[in-house]
Write a protein that holds these residues in place. Structure first.
Motif, PDB file in Angstrom:
ATOM      1  N   TYR A  27       0.856  -1.190   0.000  1.00  0.00           N
ATOM      2  CA  TYR A  27       0.000   0.000   0.000  1.00  0.00           C
ATOM      3  C   TYR A  27       0.884   1.228   0.000  1.00  0.00           C
ATOM      4  O   TYR A  27       2.081   1.148   0.268  1.00  0.00           O
ATOM      5  CB  TYR A  27      -0.917  -0.016   1.218  1.00  0.00           C
ATOM      6  N   ASN A  28       0.283   2.356  -0.275  1.00  0.00           N
ATOM      7  CA  ASN A  28       1.005   3.618  -0.240  1.00  0.00           C
ATOM      8  C   ASN A  28       1.172   4.053   1.217  1.00  0.00           C
ATOM      9  O   ASN A  28       0.199   4.391   1.898  1.00  0.00           O
ATOM     10  CB  ASN A  28       0.212   4.658  -1.041  1.00  0.00           C
ATOM     11  N   THR A  29       2.399   4.032   1.700  1.00  0.00           N
ATOM     12  CA  THR A  29       2.601   4.245   3.136  1.00  0.00           C
ATOM     13  C   THR A  29       2.264   5.670   3.558  1.00  0.00           C
ATOM     14  O   THR A  29       1.798   5.898   4.667  1.00  0.00           O
ATOM     15  CB  THR A  29       4.053   3.940   3.527  1.00  0.00           C
ATOM     16  N   LYS A  30       2.514   6.627   2.674  1.00  0.00           N
ATOM     17  CA  LYS A  30       2.232   8.014   3.050  1.00  0.00           C
ATOM     18  C   LYS A  30       0.736   8.194   3.278  1.00  0.00           C
ATOM     19  O   LYS A  30       0.299   8.748   4.291  1.00  0.00           O
ATOM     20  CB  LYS A  30       2.744   8.949   1.949  1.00  0.00           C
ATOM     21  N   LEU A  31      -0.066   7.699   2.336  1.00  0.00           N
ATOM     22  CA  LEU A  31      -1.515   7.823   2.488  1.00  0.00           C
ATOM     23  C   LEU A  31      -1.992   7.061   3.728  1.00  0.00           C
ATOM     24  O   LEU A  31      -2.908   7.498   4.428  1.00  0.00           O
ATOM     25  CB  LEU A  31      -2.221   7.276   1.238  1.00  0.00           C
ATOM     26  N   ALA A  32      -1.358   5.936   4.005  1.00  0.00           N
ATOM     27  CA  ALA A  32      -1.765   5.158   5.175  1.00  0.00           C
ATOM     28  C   ALA A  32      -1.529   5.961   6.452  1.00  0.00           C
ATOM     29  O   ALA A  32      -2.351   5.941   7.377  1.00  0.00           O
ATOM     30  CB  ALA A  32      -1.000   3.839   5.220  1.00  0.00           C
ATOM     31  N   ASN A  33      -0.412   6.692   6.491  1.00  0.00           N
ATOM     32  CA  ASN A  33      -0.137   7.484   7.687  1.00  0.00           C
ATOM     33  C   ASN A  33      -1.130   8.635   7.825  1.00  0.00           C
ATOM     34  O   ASN A  33      -1.573   8.957   8.937  1.00  0.00           O
ATOM     35  CB  ASN A  33       1.294   8.025   7.659  1.00  0.00           C
ATOM     36  N   ILE A  34      -1.486   9.241   6.693  1.00  0.00           N
ATOM     37  CA  ILE A  34      -2.484  10.315   6.746  1.00  0.00           C
ATOM     38  C   ILE A  34      -3.814   9.746   7.236  1.00  0.00           C
ATOM     39  O   ILE A  34      -4.510  10.338   8.072  1.00  0.00           O
ATOM     40  CB  ILE A  34      -2.654  10.965   5.357  1.00  0.00           C
ATOM     41  N   HIS A  35      -4.154   8.596   6.719  1.00  0.00           N
ATOM     42  CA  HIS A  35      -5.370   7.895   7.170  1.00  0.00           C
ATOM     43  C   HIS A  35      -5.367   7.774   8.685  1.00  0.00           C
ATOM     44  O   HIS A  35      -6.340   8.100   9.360  1.00  0.00           O
ATOM     45  CB  HIS A  35      -5.407   6.514   6.497  1.00  0.00           C
ATOM     46  N   PHE A  36      -4.236   7.335   9.229  1.00  0.00           N
ATOM     47  CA  PHE A  36      -4.179   7.156  10.678  1.00  0.00           C
ATOM     48  C   PHE A  36      -4.379   8.476  11.406  1.00  0.00           C
ATOM     49  O   PHE A  36      -5.172   8.570  12.350  1.00  0.00           O
ATOM     50  CB  PHE A  36      -2.851   6.529  11.109  1.00  0.00           C
ATOM     51  N   VAL A  37      -3.660   9.520  10.983  1.00  0.00           N
ATOM     52  CA  VAL A  37      -3.747  10.790  11.708  1.00  0.00           C
ATOM     53  C   VAL A  37      -5.179  11.325  11.686  1.00  0.00           C
ATOM     54  O   VAL A  37      -5.722  11.725  12.723  1.00  0.00           O
ATOM     55  CB  VAL A  37      -2.759  11.817  11.104  1.00  0.00           C
ATOM     56  N   LEU A  38      -5.792  11.298  10.501  1.00  0.00           N
ATOM     57  CA  LEU A  38      -7.165  11.806  10.410  1.00  0.00           C
ATOM     58  C   LEU A  38      -8.105  10.993  11.300  1.00  0.00           C
ATOM     59  O   LEU A  38      -8.957  11.546  12.001  1.00  0.00           O
ATOM     60  CB  LEU A  38      -7.645  11.742   8.956  1.00  0.00           C
ATOM     61  N   LEU A  39      -7.926   9.688  11.308  1.00  0.00           N
ATOM     62  CA  LEU A  39      -8.827   8.865  12.099  1.00  0.00           C
ATOM     63  C   LEU A  39      -8.606   9.056  13.591  1.00  0.00           C
ATOM     64  O   LEU A  39      -9.555   9.138  14.364  1.00  0.00           O
ATOM     65  CB  LEU A  39      -8.671   7.379  11.729  1.00  0.00           C
ATOM     66  N   PHE A  40      -7.352   9.158  13.970  1.00  0.00           N
ATOM     67  CA  PHE A  40      -7.082   9.262  15.409  1.00  0.00           C
ATOM     68  C   PHE A  40      -7.595  10.593  15.947  1.00  0.00           C
ATOM     69  O   PHE A  40      -8.329  10.642  16.931  1.00  0.00           O
ATOM     70  CB  PHE A  40      -5.587   9.108  15.683  1.00  0.00           C
ATOM     71  N   GLY A  91     -15.088  16.483  13.583  1.00  0.00           N
ATOM     72  CA  GLY A  91     -14.286  15.270  13.754  1.00  0.00           C
ATOM     73  C   GLY A  91     -14.798  14.135  12.890  1.00  0.00           C
ATOM     74  O   GLY A  91     -14.019  13.377  12.308  1.00  0.00           O
ATOM     75  N   GLY A  92     -16.112  14.036  12.793  1.00  0.00           N
ATOM     76  CA  GLY A  92     -16.695  12.985  11.972  1.00  0.00           C
ATOM     77  C   GLY A  92     -16.294  13.139  10.517  1.00  0.00           C
ATOM     78  O   GLY A  92     -15.970  12.161   9.835  1.00  0.00           O
ATOM     79  N   TRP A  93     -16.267  14.374  10.054  1.00  0.00           N
ATOM     80  CA  TRP A  93     -15.881  14.583   8.661  1.00  0.00           C
ATOM     81  C   TRP A  93     -14.397  14.307   8.450  1.00  0.00           C
ATOM     82  O   TRP A  93     -13.990  13.832   7.390  1.00  0.00           O
ATOM     83  CB  TRP A  93     -16.261  16.004   8.234  1.00  0.00           C
ATOM     84  N   MET A  94     -13.601  14.593   9.487  1.00  0.00           N
ATOM     85  CA  MET A  94     -12.186  14.221   9.372  1.00  0.00           C
ATOM     86  C   MET A  94     -12.060  12.716   9.177  1.00  0.00           C
ATOM     87  O   MET A  94     -11.280  12.225   8.348  1.00  0.00           O
ATOM     88  CB  MET A  94     -11.425  14.605  10.648  1.00  0.00           C
ATOM     89  N   MET A  95     -12.824  11.986   9.967  1.00  0.00           N
ATOM     90  CA  MET A  95     -12.751  10.535   9.827  1.00  0.00           C
ATOM     91  C   MET A  95     -13.256  10.114   8.452  1.00  0.00           C
ATOM     92  O   MET A  95     -12.691   9.218   7.822  1.00  0.00           O
ATOM     93  CB  MET A  95     -13.574   9.850  10.924  1.00  0.00           C
ATOM     94  N   GLY A  96     -14.308  10.776   7.986  1.00  0.00           N
ATOM     95  CA  GLY A  96     -14.821  10.457   6.661  1.00  0.00           C
ATOM     96  C   GLY A  96     -13.757  10.687   5.591  1.00  0.00           C
ATOM     97  O   GLY A  96     -13.555   9.850   4.698  1.00  0.00           O
TER      98      GLY A  96
END
Ligand code: HEM
Ligand SMILES: [Cu+2]
Lengths: 319, 510
Positions: free
Chosen positions: B406-419, B460-465
């Motif tokens: 997977y694209n690691t950069k996008l994965a990290n962004i995914h984590f930050v937004l979700l957390f 926050g919900g939209w960030m997760m979205g």
């Protein structure tokens, strides 16, 4: 497993905290569990989608509850249809109203003022609007306690036998605004609409089952609106006639011939910006009547609905 | 060493396959469809609550349908199938057997899920995921509520069949050289979960039948007017669904047990402690169900018993947290996406557990019950802990399933937004609850505090979205075009220890 010691210490600490939480909770809950023997009992009835309250002396209130400061109250909480939850957030009062059960909860209200009562258990279409108001009033005289507080502006006076309520204003029943208050004698329900400009003072009607009805001459001879039996089921006729035409100044008599409570409230639906501002009968109990005074209404068409069953709609044309 | 990707197999071969990795893949794909569908509903719910009054919905009725289908979808069509999918993928590999014990039964259990998804979505019931009578039997409109009941009924059957299959695979089919006490903790978590499913689900399955006949009017089990008791349903429901919260959670814990030692480049702190904590919770978890019912009018004794039962279940959760932290302690940690999600999940797990203890302290529950606090609590677990574990594991398993990275950069962004999103939404929801905002309302009082907090939550919900949209893009793009993964050491940990799964095992007839 040579490295077990830190883990045991950790588990020990966690367990100690849990035991402390449990013991404290037990103690607090135990002290809250049993109502003092001199409590006044109020029956709280949850019903889609309003609250009604029956005091020990027979007086009944809808969507408003008046209590006295410093007096222990014991609530008997029941439901007429689905599960509701009687909640006064400011006093951490929360108890489900469950069909077929009588749940009890007690409290002493220590601060005067006006507080929110809400429903915390999902109960259907108007769950979010199932709110009522609690008025905690200074204790002036009562039967449960011999001490009476010093300053006394006349607020509620409860006769023991005959049940009359005088609202905080002292003069006019229901003067507190949008809510309703009513006086109930066993077997005879007299209702006073309140709030809207359409309600002239003194438009009181009674349900006709007992001898002393017709307290207001306005009810005789005017146009009438009926809520037929079965109206609370979507699809059935909701108001008869569904479109009513009156002349300005007429006093309409609304009779509820259904088995569920209803209202006649101006606006096409509860979400109308000015719903209930022009006229609102508030809750009309089954077999009861209410009146709408059209004197202050502008000529034209005014849609109305039932706040309890928003699918019930009709329209009033004033000429 | 990069392995050559084989020519992709035709789709129908995967769909009609009974091989465990194929079924596992189908489970995972179905669960992710549910995840995005249910998440979409959450976006609408949060948009509505951005302001008091009515914005998105015409009233409570539509809103209720949305949150009912949202909850049902994410609990039963995302969490359960995803865990079953990963279990399918890995358990046979871990116990060194060629497939699940009963491959055909396995396929049947999976294929029961899509019809349920259709039933639940076509019906769009408004009963809430609890479906408490008498509302659900007297007032909830059909056929939506009936379709919901039938859908869940089939899902329950599917879970039980799957659970039996897992149990037999692990207990009977595991390689003779592999003693039970050497089985991976992921297998242990799946085993314990399966046994809990077998014990817990039948109760709810029975109450669904009773609910249905009550709706038909032929019985009155839960109808007070016919002499029944609505509270009886709640006992049956929570007898299944309190254990069920561990059924949701333990697979995620099992996945964290795979991820954390690997990315800490250090052996697990204590295998035994992990096994004990899993087994203990499976037993004690059955003794606390009525902590959801403190306000239905239980006697003081009942309340006390269930409070003690709930508190007794807490230390085993704490043992997992300790085990994870002790494993990480002094390790050479590599914060790749799987590890980020695992560690983030543990942090949220800890705070959610603390909130749970507040819920179960009897007097405090009368503040939190049926308020937004409970919504925050359950989401902190379901989204913050369990789904975080799952997302971490999707990244972890990605090279195994696709042979690509997977694209690691996008994965990290995914984590930050979700957390950050999770902390905002679910944290604020706890406070909203303390302000007395009831759950399941389309509208709330226009008090400035409530408005501001709801807006933070919606933000926050939209960030997760947004995070989830990035995740979806990453998954699709990387599956097709991602760079080929090193199948021995896809995360570049360079420990020299063989830790990753046998890539060849994913193809049938290898
Ligand atoms: C430390 C462990 C836990 C404790 C002490 C705990 C305690 C509680 C309590 C007392 C309630 C009832 C709150 C109320 O309705 O008034 C509750 C609700 C809930 N908990 Fe937990 N819990 C724990 C772990 C979990 C886990 C791991 C999950 C995983 C999914 C979970 C999911 C839920 C859900 C879904 C609800 C709300 C159910 C509903 O009413 O819709 N809990 N929890
Ligand atoms: Cu629980």
């Amino acid at each position: 497993m040579g490295h077990g010691t830190p883990e045991w210490v950790f588990i020990g600490v966690v367990t100690a905290i849990l035991i402390w939480v449990g013991a404290e909770s037990w103690q607090v809950e135990h002290s809250l569990e049993y109502a003092p023997p001199n409590s006044e009992t109020v029956r709280v009835i949850g019903q889609q989608w309003f609250w009604s309250f029956q005091h020990a002396d027979g007086t009944q209130e809808i969507n408003e509850l008046h209590v006295k400061q410093g007096v222990p109250y014991r609530f008997e909480i029941v439901s007429n249809d689905v599960i509701h939850s009687f909640n006064i957030p400011d006093f951490a009062i929360l108890m489900d109203a469950v069909p077929g059960r009588v749940n009890t909860m007690w409290n002493i209200f220590d601060e005067t003022g006006e507080y929110l009562i809400e429903c915390r258990e999902y109960c259907g279409m108007l769950h979010m609007d199932m709110r009522a108001r609690l008025f905690v009033e200074p204790n002036t005289e009562n039967s449960t306690s011999s001490t009476s507080s010093t300053e006394s502006e006349p607020t509620i006076s409860q006769g023991t036998g005959t049940a009359t309520i005088v609202s905080p204003g002292g003069s006019e029943v229901g003067s507190t605004g949008t809510g309703t208050m009513r006086v109930v004698e066993p077997g005879n329900l007299t209702q006073t609409p309140s709030g809207g400009t359409a309600n002239g003072s003194g438009d009181t009607s009674s349900n006709g089952t007992s001898g002393d009805n017709a307290t207001s001459g306005a009810t005789a001879g005017g146009p009438s609106l009926s809520i037929p039996a079965g109206a609370s089921t979507p699809g059935n006729p909701s108001y008869s006639p569904a479109t009513l035409t009156v002349s300005k100044g007429d006093v309409i008599t609304v009779s509820n011939d259904d088995t569920a409570p209803h209202t006649v409230t101006n606006g096409a639906s509860p979400s109308d910006a000015d719903a209930g501002k022009l006229f609102d009968t508030s809750i009309i109990m089954p077999a009861a009547t209410a009146t709408i005074d059209t004197a202050s209404l502008e000529a034209g068409e005014h849609p109305f609905h039932c706040t309890v069953h928003p699918f019930m709609t009709g329209s009033l044309t004033v000429q | 060493m990069v392995l050559e990707l084989k020519k992709p197999r035709p789709l129908w071969e995967i769909i009609f396959s009974t091989h465990h990795t194929d079924i596992g893949l189908l489970y995972i794909i179905a669960s992710m469809v549910a995840l995005f569908a249910g998440g979409g509903l959450a976006m609408a719910i949060r948009a509505e609550l951005f302001l008091p009054g009515l914005q998105v919905f015409s009233g409570q009725a539509d809103f209720s349908r949305f949150f009912t289908v949202h909850g049902t979808t994410l609990l039963f069509l995302w969490l359960i199938p995803f865990a079953a999918g990963v279990g399918n993928y890995l358990v046979p590999i871990m116990v060194r057997y060629k497939d699940m014990a009963w491959p055909k039964l396995n396929a049947v259990a999976f294929w029961m899920i899509p019809p349920c998804m259709i039933l639940i979505w076509a019906g769009f019931s408004d009963t809430t995921w609890n479906a408490y009578p008498p509302y659900s039997i007297l007032k909830a409109p059909g056929p939506a509520a009936d379709m919901w009941i039938v859908g869940l009924k089939i899902l329950g059957l599917s879970s039980v069949l799957g659970a039996i299959n897992f149990t037999v695979t692990m207990l009977k089919m595991k390689h003779p050289d592999l003693p039970l006490m050497k089985m991976s903790l992921f297998c242990w978590a799946t085993l314990v979960t399966s046994m809990m499913i077998i014990v817990a689900i039948p109760t709810f399955a029975a109450s669904l039948v009773m609910l249905y006949t009550d709706r038909l009017g032929v019985t009155g089990f839960f109808n007070a007017e016919m002499g029944g008791d609505p509270i009886a349903y709640q006992h049956l429901f929570w007898f299944t669904f309190h254990p069920e919260v561990y059924i949701f959670t333990l697979p995620a814990i099992g996945m964290m047990y795979e991820i954390i030692p690997t990315f800490s480049r250090k052996p697990l702190f204590s295998y035994y402690s992990g096994v004990i904590a899993l087994v203990v919770i499976a037993v004690i978890g059955f003794g606390s169900w009525a902590h959801h019912m403190f306000a239905v009018g239980m006697s003081f004794t009942e309340k006390t018993v269930f409070m003690v039962g709930t508190l007794a279940a807490v230390p085993s959760s704490a043992m997992h947290v300790f085990n994870f932290l002790a494993t990480m302690w002094g390790g050479r940690i590599k914060f790749a996406a799987p590890m980020l999600f695992a560690v983030g999940g543990i942090l949220l797990f800890f705070s959610a557990g603390a909130g749970g203890v507040v819920n179960t302290a009897m007097p405090l529950d009368f503040l939190t019950h049926d308020s937004y606090w409970v919504v925050g609590h359950m989401h902190l677990f379901i989204m913050g802990t369990i789904s975080f574990g799952f997302f971490g594991f999707i990244y972890y398993l990605f090279p195994m399933i696709t042979g690509r990275m997977y694209n690691t950069k996008l994965a990290n962004i995914h984590f930050v937004l979700l957390f950050v999103g999770a902390v905002l939404v679910f944290g604020v929801q706890h406070i909203l609850g303390l302000y007395g905002m009831p759950r399941r309302v389309v509208d709330y009082l226009p008090i400035p505090e409530l408005i501001i907090m709801n807006q933070i939550a919606t933000f926050g919900g939209w960030m997760m979205g947004a995070g989830m949209a990035i995740f979806l893009y990453n998954m699709i793009k990387s599956t097709m075009f991602g760079k080929l993964a090193d199948t021995k050491d896809p995360f570049g940990l360079g420990t020299g220890v063989e830790y990753y799964y046998d890539y060849a095992r994913r193809e049938p007839h290898h």
